[in-house]
Design a protein around this motif. Structure first.
Motif, PDB file in Angstrom:
ATOM      1  N   ALA A 195       0.828  -1.207   0.000  1.00 38.32           N
ATOM      2  CA  ALA A 195       0.000   0.000   0.000  1.00 38.32           C
ATOM      3  C   ALA A 195       0.861   1.256   0.000  1.00 38.32           C
ATOM      4  O   ALA A 195       0.536   2.241  -0.671  1.00 38.32           O
ATOM      5  CB  ALA A 195      -0.944  -0.006   1.197  1.00 38.32           C
ATOM      6  N   LEU A 196       1.955   1.234   0.750  1.00 33.77           N
ATOM      7  CA  LEU A 196       2.851   2.391   0.762  1.00 33.77           C
ATOM      8  C   LEU A 196       3.434   2.625  -0.632  1.00 33.77           C
ATOM      9  O   LEU A 196       3.525   3.764  -1.094  1.00 33.77           O
ATOM     10  CB  LEU A 196       3.969   2.178   1.778  1.00 33.77           C
ATOM     11  CG  LEU A 196       5.013   3.297   1.884  1.00 33.77           C
ATOM     12  CD1 LEU A 196       4.369   4.619   2.295  1.00 33.77           C
ATOM     13  CD2 LEU A 196       6.120   2.906   2.873  1.00 33.77           C
ATOM     14  N   ALA A 197       3.807   1.545  -1.305  1.00 35.13           N
ATOM     15  CA  ALA A 197       4.332   1.670  -2.664  1.00 35.13           C
ATOM     16  C   ALA A 197       3.279   2.223  -3.611  1.00 35.13           C
ATOM     17  O   ALA A 197       3.570   3.049  -4.479  1.00 35.13           O
ATOM     18  CB  ALA A 197       4.834   0.311  -3.156  1.00 35.13           C
ATOM     19  N   SER A 198       2.049   1.774  -3.443  1.00 30.24           N
ATOM     20  CA  SER A 198       0.965   2.191  -4.331  1.00 30.24           C
ATOM     21  C   SER A 198       0.517   3.623  -4.049  1.00 30.24           C
ATOM     22  O   SER A 198       0.322   4.418  -4.974  1.00 30.24           O
ATOM     23  CB  SER A 198      -0.221   1.239  -4.182  1.00 30.24           C
ATOM     24  OG  SER A 198      -1.289   1.606  -5.025  1.00 30.24           O
ATOM     25  N   VAL A 220      -8.529   1.711  -3.569  1.00 27.74           N
ATOM     26  CA  VAL A 220      -8.878   0.507  -4.339  1.00 27.74           C
ATOM     27  C   VAL A 220      -7.667   0.014  -5.121  1.00 27.74           C
ATOM     28  O   VAL A 220      -7.387  -1.194  -5.181  1.00 27.74           O
ATOM     29  CB  VAL A 220     -10.055   0.797  -5.293  1.00 27.74           C
ATOM     30  CG1 VAL A 220     -10.309  -0.399  -6.206  1.00 27.74           C
ATOM     31  CG2 VAL A 220     -11.309   1.143  -4.492  1.00 27.74           C
ATOM     32  N   LYS A 221      -6.923   0.938  -5.700  1.00 30.92           N
ATOM     33  CA  LYS A 221      -5.748   0.574  -6.491  1.00 30.92           C
ATOM     34  C   LYS A 221      -4.716  -0.168  -5.651  1.00 30.92           C
ATOM     35  O   LYS A 221      -4.046  -1.098  -6.133  1.00 30.92           O
ATOM     36  CB  LYS A 221      -5.137   1.833  -7.102  1.00 30.92           C
ATOM     37  CG  LYS A 221      -3.986   1.560  -8.053  1.00 30.92           C
ATOM     38  CD  LYS A 221      -3.453   2.863  -8.654  1.00 30.92           C
ATOM     39  CE  LYS A 221      -2.273   2.596  -9.594  1.00 30.92           C
ATOM     40  NZ  LYS A 221      -1.740   3.862 -10.158  1.00 30.92           N
ATOM     41  N   ALA A 222      -4.570   0.218  -4.387  1.00 30.31           N
ATOM     42  CA  ALA A 222      -3.622  -0.461  -3.494  1.00 30.31           C
ATOM     43  C   ALA A 222      -4.022  -1.914  -3.287  1.00 30.31           C
ATOM     44  O   ALA A 222      -3.171  -2.816  -3.289  1.00 30.31           O
ATOM     45  CB  ALA A 222      -3.543   0.271  -2.151  1.00 30.31           C
ATOM     46  N   TRP A 223      -5.321  -2.173  -3.122  1.00 27.25           N
ATOM     47  CA  TRP A 223      -5.786  -3.549  -2.958  1.00 27.25           C
ATOM     48  C   TRP A 223      -5.616  -4.343  -4.250  1.00 27.25           C
ATOM     49  O   TRP A 223      -5.313  -5.539  -4.219  1.00 27.25           O
ATOM     50  CB  TRP A 223      -7.245  -3.574  -2.511  1.00 27.25           C
ATOM     51  CG  TRP A 223      -7.413  -3.245  -1.060  1.00 27.25           C
ATOM     52  CD1 TRP A 223      -7.865  -2.080  -0.528  1.00 27.25           C
ATOM     53  CD2 TRP A 223      -7.121  -4.104   0.054  1.00 27.25           C
ATOM     54  NE1 TRP A 223      -7.874  -2.145   0.841  1.00 27.25           N
ATOM     55  CE2 TRP A 223      -7.428  -3.375   1.229  1.00 27.25           C
ATOM     56  CE3 TRP A 223      -6.642  -5.399   0.170  1.00 27.25           C
ATOM     57  CZ2 TRP A 223      -7.253  -3.913   2.497  1.00 27.25           C
ATOM     58  CZ3 TRP A 223      -6.472  -5.938   1.440  1.00 27.25           C
ATOM     59  CH2 TRP A 223      -6.775  -5.208   2.588  1.00 27.25           C
ATOM     60  N   GLU A 224      -5.790  -3.686  -5.371  1.00 27.15           N
ATOM     61  CA  GLU A 224      -5.594  -4.369  -6.658  1.00 27.15           C
ATOM     62  C   GLU A 224      -4.140  -4.815  -6.814  1.00 27.15           C
ATOM     63  O   GLU A 224      -3.868  -5.944  -7.246  1.00 27.15           O
ATOM     64  CB  GLU A 224      -6.003  -3.455  -7.811  1.00 27.15           C
ATOM     65  CG  GLU A 224      -7.499  -3.225  -7.901  1.00 27.15           C
ATOM     66  CD  GLU A 224      -7.887  -2.186  -8.938  1.00 27.15           C
ATOM     67  OE1 GLU A 224      -9.087  -2.121  -9.281  1.00 27.15           O
ATOM     68  OE2 GLU A 224      -7.006  -1.424  -9.392  1.00 27.15           O
ATOM     69  N   LEU A 225      -3.220  -3.933  -6.453  1.00 29.94           N
ATOM     70  CA  LEU A 225      -1.805  -4.303  -6.523  1.00 29.94           C
ATOM     71  C   LEU A 225      -1.496  -5.433  -5.552  1.00 29.94           C
ATOM     72  O   LEU A 225      -0.771  -6.384  -5.898  1.00 29.94           O
ATOM     73  CB  LEU A 225      -0.936  -3.083  -6.210  1.00 29.94           C
ATOM     74  CG  LEU A 225       0.582  -3.325  -6.174  1.00 29.94           C
ATOM     75  CD1 LEU A 225       1.085  -3.867  -7.509  1.00 29.94           C
ATOM     76  CD2 LEU A 225       1.328  -2.034  -5.803  1.00 29.94           C
ATOM     77  N   SER A 284      11.456  -2.444   0.728  1.00 27.25           N
ATOM     78  CA  SER A 284      10.484  -3.239  -0.027  1.00 27.25           C
ATOM     79  C   SER A 284      10.163  -2.522  -1.334  1.00 27.25           C
ATOM     80  O   SER A 284      10.234  -1.294  -1.421  1.00 27.25           O
ATOM     81  CB  SER A 284       9.218  -3.482   0.799  1.00 27.25           C
ATOM     82  OG  SER A 284       8.644  -2.262   1.218  1.00 27.25           O
ATOM     83  N   PHE A 285       9.821  -3.295  -2.330  1.00 25.69           N
ATOM     84  CA  PHE A 285       9.713  -2.802  -3.692  1.00 25.69           C
ATOM     85  C   PHE A 285       8.802  -1.567  -3.771  1.00 25.69           C
ATOM     86  O   PHE A 285       7.687  -1.566  -3.265  1.00 25.69           O
ATOM     87  CB  PHE A 285       9.188  -3.906  -4.606  1.00 25.69           C
ATOM     88  CG  PHE A 285       9.913  -5.213  -4.435  1.00 25.69           C
ATOM     89  CD1 PHE A 285      11.301  -5.251  -4.412  1.00 25.69           C
ATOM     90  CD2 PHE A 285       9.218  -6.404  -4.269  1.00 25.69           C
ATOM     91  CE1 PHE A 285      11.980  -6.457  -4.242  1.00 25.69           C
ATOM     92  CE2 PHE A 285       9.883  -7.609  -4.104  1.00 25.69           C
ATOM     93  CZ  PHE A 285      11.269  -7.637  -4.079  1.00 25.69           C
ATOM     94  N   GLY A 286       9.327  -0.528  -4.411  1.00 26.20           N
ATOM     95  CA  GLY A 286       8.546   0.693  -4.599  1.00 26.20           C
ATOM     96  C   GLY A 286       8.531   1.644  -3.429  1.00 26.20           C
ATOM     97  O   GLY A 286       7.821   2.649  -3.463  1.00 26.20           O
ATOM     98  N   THR A 287       9.314   1.351  -2.362  1.00 26.86           N
ATOM     99  CA  THR A 287       9.295   2.218  -1.172  1.00 26.86           C
ATOM    100  C   THR A 287      10.671   2.780  -0.841  1.00 26.86           C
ATOM    101  O   THR A 287      10.921   3.172   0.301  1.00 26.86           O
ATOM    102  CB  THR A 287       8.735   1.474   0.064  1.00 26.86           C
ATOM    103  OG1 THR A 287       9.643   0.424   0.445  1.00 26.86           O
ATOM    104  CG2 THR A 287       7.365   0.889  -0.229  1.00 26.86           C
ATOM    105  N   GLY A 288      11.569   2.818  -1.802  1.00 25.85           N
ATOM    106  CA  GLY A 288      12.879   3.398  -1.557  1.00 25.85           C
ATOM    107  C   GLY A 288      12.763   4.839  -1.078  1.00 25.85           C
ATOM    108  O   GLY A 288      11.925   5.602  -1.554  1.00 25.85           O
TER     109      GLY A 288
END
Length: 409
Positions: A195-198, A220-225, A284-288
């Protein structure tokens, strides 16, 4: 002179004439036990007349301990001091219920206002007091791997979820689990990193401030990811502990594991792996550039049977000596700004550097951002999603839970 009056100053100067017992209630057992024992040993050295009762209730992230604690607190039989995640897990539950003593006096007398970061003190306090003593800083959004395994499989560490999905297809073809998951609380742990990444840090913070709805398009997009990520996890997750999931990474059955940095303590202390070569890590991926933190802490319940002994315990926890005895074994970094980094391994030095420069956000799964009511209800929301994989319905359910527990309007 009272025992309390003797406490202030360095831990070595603590009262030597305390007696009786001190019951320490926590969920640190097994592989996390040595770090707690280091604190107990230090406390016993400083207070030889006190018998420490290590009342540990096993279960990752405190899932079992919290249930036992609730029974005792509501029954008027609190332990002398108990482990709790710093933030709303304590404040929104036991502080709100007027079951905790204000520790502002101890912070001022021990000089902790100058050595704990201001942002951390805000998270463990309210307008009316400071409610616990942090013993560490953990990072939630970390992905773990074994460098030699990735090299063997021809995989580079992804920096985004899209890069992970590409690598995951290669790993699946080699019969390697791309991302290992364990029992259900670790799904909550994984979700917050996804969710943080999204969402990004601003929207993540906006969720807990009630400024962004959980059922917004972004929510919603976070749950989809998250649903797509779950497609690359192991089917037997619910039967595994977090340590067993970590073992799958170590022995090459899985490539990656998103887990807090207690995994560093486990791999370095129990598995005897060298940080950097034996195991590797990244955000974690997308949270740099973002540091999702949690802190374990202890407080002073009203009616604690051995109050003076508790104050001595809290004094040990907050001291530099106590912090540097505990954290190198736990895999966490010190909550103090004056820690002796020469005592820490390469992972901890890396985490400490990131904590000093990254954007700091709070963990949901480990009690920083939301109260116990939301966290309990969110477990049901997660169960719903794991069964249905319906992002929109789940987001609506999460928003209902938020409204019920006073988050948002």
């Amino acid at each position: 002179m009272t025992a309390v009056a003797l406490l202030f100053g360095s831990p070595a100067a603590q009262a030597k004439d305390l007696s009786g017992q001190l019951e320490i209630f926590s969920w640190w057992a097994g592989d996390e036990g040595p770090a707690l024992q280091a604190l107990i040993d230090l406390y016993t050295k400083q207070n030889p007349g006190v018998e420490v009762v290590n009342a540990t209730v096993t279960g990752g992230s405190g899932v079992n301990a919290k249930a036992v604690l609730k029974t005792r607190m509501l029954g008027g039989e609190p332990p002398d001091s108990f482990q709790v995640h710093a933030g709303q897990e304590l404040i929104g539950t036991w502080v709100k219920a007027d079951r905790m003593e204000d520790l502002t006096f101890l912070f001022k007398e021990q000089g902790w206002m100058d050595v704990f970061p201001e942002g951390l003190v805000k998270n463990i306090g309210t307008d009316t007091g400071i409610w616990s003593v942090p013993v560490n800083i953990h990072r939630s959004n970390v992905v773990w791997y074994v460098p030699a395994n990735l090299e063997k499989w021809g995989i580079k560490v992804p920096t985004t979820w899209d890069e992970f999905f590409a690598a995951a297809e290669i790993l699946k073809a080699k019969n390697v689990v791309p991302l290992v998951l364990a029992q259900n609380w670790t799904a909550n742990h994984l979700w917050e990193s996804v969710a943080l990444a999204s969402l990004g840090a601003d929207n993540w913070d906006a969720l807990w401030a009630g400024k962004l709805a959980f059922d917004s398009p972004e929510g919603v997009k976070a749950w989809e990811l998250f649903g797509k990520v779950l497609e690359y996890t192991n089917k037997d997750a619910s039967s595994l502990s977090w340590q067993q999931a970590t073992d799958m990474v170590v022995d090459g059955r899985a490539a990656f594991n998103v887990m807090g940095d207690w995994a560093a303590g486990y791999m370095a202390t129990t598995k005897k792996l060298k940080p950097g070569s034996g195991f590797g890590w990244s955000a974690s991926f997308g949270t740099g550039g973002q540091f999702m933190f949690l802190a374990d802490s202890f407080g002073l319940p009203k009616g604690a049977p051995n109050r003076d002994n508790v104050i001595a315990w809290l004094s040990t926890l907050g001291s530099k000596e106590g912090s540097d005895a505990f954290n190198p074994l736990k895999g966490s970094i010190s909550a103090r700004t004056d820690s002796d980094l020469s005592k820490y391994n390469e992972y901890a030095k890396s985490a400490s550097a990131d904590f000093g420069k990254d954007r700091i956000v709070g963990s949901l799964a480990h009690g920083v951002t939301a109260n116990e009511g939301f966290m309990n209800d969110f477990a049901s929301v997660m169960e719903m999603f794991l069964k249905s994989r319906n992002a929109e319905a789940t987001a609506k359910a999460a928003q209902q839970v938020a409204m019920k527990n006073g988050i948002g309007k």
